[in-house]
Design a protein around this motif. Structure first.
Motif, PDB file in Angstrom:
ATOM      1  N   TYR A  37      65.182  47.362  12.844  1.00 41.78           N
ATOM      2  CA  TYR A  37      64.127  48.172  13.455  1.00 41.78           C
ATOM      3  C   TYR A  37      64.684  49.177  14.463  1.00 41.78           C
ATOM      4  O   TYR A  37      64.267  50.339  14.506  1.00 41.78           O
ATOM      5  CB  TYR A  37      63.090  47.288  14.162  1.00 41.78           C
ATOM      6  CG  TYR A  37      62.203  46.513  13.217  1.00 41.78           C
ATOM      7  CD1 TYR A  37      61.393  47.158  12.296  1.00 41.78           C
ATOM      8  CD2 TYR A  37      62.182  45.122  13.254  1.00 41.78           C
ATOM      9  CE1 TYR A  37      60.571  46.445  11.436  1.00 41.78           C
ATOM     10  CE2 TYR A  37      61.370  44.404  12.399  1.00 41.78           C
ATOM     11  CZ  TYR A  37      60.562  45.057  11.487  1.00 41.78           C
ATOM     12  OH  TYR A  37      59.761  44.342  10.642  1.00 41.78           O
ATOM     13  N   LEU A  38      65.627  48.720  15.286  1.00 41.19           N
ATOM     14  CA  LEU A  38      66.190  49.609  16.299  1.00 41.19           C
ATOM     15  C   LEU A  38      67.021  50.713  15.665  1.00 41.19           C
ATOM     16  O   LEU A  38      66.960  51.866  16.111  1.00 41.19           O
ATOM     17  CB  LEU A  38      67.029  48.808  17.299  1.00 41.19           C
ATOM     18  CG  LEU A  38      66.228  47.829  18.175  1.00 41.19           C
ATOM     19  CD1 LEU A  38      67.169  46.965  19.000  1.00 41.19           C
ATOM     20  CD2 LEU A  38      65.237  48.563  19.058  1.00 41.19           C
ATOM     21  N   GLU A  39      67.787  50.393  14.618  1.00 39.16           N
ATOM     22  CA  GLU A  39      68.573  51.412  13.916  1.00 39.16           C
ATOM     23  C   GLU A  39      67.650  52.483  13.347  1.00 39.16           C
ATOM     24  O   GLU A  39      67.919  53.679  13.474  1.00 39.16           O
ATOM     25  CB  GLU A  39      69.391  50.755  12.793  1.00 39.16           C
ATOM     26  CG  GLU A  39      70.345  51.687  12.102  1.00 39.16           C
ATOM     27  CD  GLU A  39      71.595  51.991  12.913  1.00 39.16           C
ATOM     28  OE1 GLU A  39      72.247  53.007  12.618  1.00 39.16           O
ATOM     29  OE2 GLU A  39      71.907  51.238  13.852  1.00 39.16           O
ATOM     30  N   GLY A  45      64.807  59.132  16.082  1.00 34.64           N
ATOM     31  CA  GLY A  45      64.920  59.954  17.286  1.00 34.64           C
ATOM     32  C   GLY A  45      65.987  61.038  17.171  1.00 34.64           C
ATOM     33  O   GLY A  45      65.846  62.114  17.747  1.00 34.64           O
ATOM     34  N   LEU A  46      67.049  60.757  16.425  1.00 34.54           N
ATOM     35  CA  LEU A  46      68.140  61.724  16.284  1.00 34.54           C
ATOM     36  C   LEU A  46      67.891  62.746  15.183  1.00 34.54           C
ATOM     37  O   LEU A  46      68.545  63.789  15.150  1.00 34.54           O
ATOM     38  CB  LEU A  46      69.458  60.980  16.007  1.00 34.54           C
ATOM     39  CG  LEU A  46      69.981  60.131  17.165  1.00 34.54           C
ATOM     40  CD1 LEU A  46      71.147  59.259  16.706  1.00 34.54           C
ATOM     41  CD2 LEU A  46      70.376  61.000  18.351  1.00 34.54           C
ATOM     42  N   ASN A 134      64.524  57.987  24.028  1.00 34.94           N
ATOM     43  CA  ASN A 134      64.057  57.229  22.867  1.00 34.94           C
ATOM     44  C   ASN A 134      64.397  55.749  23.023  1.00 34.94           C
ATOM     45  O   ASN A 134      63.577  54.876  22.702  1.00 34.94           O
ATOM     46  CB  ASN A 134      64.677  57.794  21.582  1.00 34.94           C
ATOM     47  CG  ASN A 134      64.144  57.136  20.336  1.00 34.94           C
ATOM     48  OD1 ASN A 134      62.942  56.865  20.215  1.00 34.94           O
ATOM     49  ND2 ASN A 134      65.027  56.854  19.402  1.00 34.94           N
ATOM     50  N   GLU A 135      65.583  55.439  23.521  1.00 37.52           N
ATOM     51  CA  GLU A 135      65.948  54.038  23.716  1.00 37.52           C
ATOM     52  C   GLU A 135      65.067  53.382  24.769  1.00 37.52           C
ATOM     53  O   GLU A 135      64.697  52.214  24.631  1.00 37.52           O
ATOM     54  CB  GLU A 135      67.427  53.915  24.071  1.00 37.52           C
ATOM     55  CG  GLU A 135      68.316  54.171  22.862  1.00 37.52           C
ATOM     56  CD  GLU A 135      69.779  53.918  23.126  1.00 37.52           C
ATOM     57  OE1 GLU A 135      70.228  54.035  24.294  1.00 37.52           O
ATOM     58  OE2 GLU A 135      70.489  53.589  22.158  1.00 37.52           O
ATOM     59  N   ALA A 140      60.468  49.580  25.671  1.00 34.83           N
ATOM     60  CA  ALA A 140      59.373  49.631  26.644  1.00 34.83           C
ATOM     61  C   ALA A 140      58.597  48.321  26.748  1.00 34.83           C
ATOM     62  O   ALA A 140      57.974  48.057  27.783  1.00 34.83           O
ATOM     63  CB  ALA A 140      58.420  50.778  26.307  1.00 34.83           C
ATOM     64  N   GLU A 141      58.646  47.498  25.735  1.00 31.28           N
ATOM     65  CA  GLU A 141      57.937  46.208  25.756  1.00 31.28           C
ATOM     66  C   GLU A 141      58.508  45.274  26.823  1.00 31.28           C
ATOM     67  O   GLU A 141      57.811  44.384  27.311  1.00 31.28           O
ATOM     68  CB  GLU A 141      58.038  45.554  24.368  1.00 31.28           C
ATOM     69  CG  GLU A 141      57.242  44.301  24.183  1.00 31.28           C
ATOM     70  CD  GLU A 141      55.739  44.532  24.152  1.00 31.28           C
ATOM     71  OE1 GLU A 141      55.002  43.582  24.446  1.00 31.28           O
ATOM     72  OE2 GLU A 141      55.303  45.655  23.832  1.00 31.28           O
TER      73      GLU A 141
END
Length: 163
Positions: A37-39, A45-46, A134-135, A140-141
């Protein structure tokens, strides 16, 4: 407490193999799923800069090396944990895009240094600011204390593998 897909998997293993302590599956499974998910979130974002995670990583590694923003291919390899063939392909791609250039090492004419071009530096300066924002959004959770605790736990585990 909310549950996730990994909880379902753990329940199934508990039902089918109650003799096994499957708790490591919970940690490793969650890290793996989060990585996916993070990838995806990082790549999304990029994309506005026509960059992928791998291309950003090369540019960012050169940028954070400081002026004159150049490293040997071996220094890039050590930082990025990839094979030399993969590194050559990445440098070739970024060189064709005009973002990096190969040059002779003034201290050793037999070796090469990879440098950011002016275009590469301009692009990575814009991209890194958006990347960090973006990170922050992706995490943010978690509150600040939770992020610090998670970073510490992950560091503790990573140090074992990197030593």
């Amino acid at each position: 407490m909310k549950t996730d897909k990994v909880d379902e998997i753990l329940k199934q293993w508990q039902r089918e193999r109650p003799d096994l302590d499957s708790s490591p599956m919970g940690i490793i499974g969650r890290i793996g799923r989060l990585s996916t998910y993070l990838e995806r979130g990082v790549n999304d974002g990029l994309a506005q800069f026509d960059l992928t995670r791998w291309s950003f990583d090369v540019l960012a590694t050169l940028r954070r090396a400081g002026a004159p923003y150049r490293l040997s291919p071996n220094e890039l390899l050590q930082s990025l944990m990839i094979t030399s063939g993969t590194m050559t392909n990445r440098i070739d791609h970024l060189e064709r895009a005009g973002l990096v250039e190969r040059g002779h090492n003034p201290d050793d004419r037999r070796s090469v240094l990879i440098s950011l071009t002016a275009s590469g530096l301009e692009l990575v300066e814009k991209a890194v600011a958006a990347h960090v924002a973006n990170e922050h959004r992706l995490l943010a959770e978690l509150g600040e204390a939770d992020r610090e605790q998670l970073a510490g736990l992950l560091r503790q585990l990573l140090v074992r593998f990197e030593s």
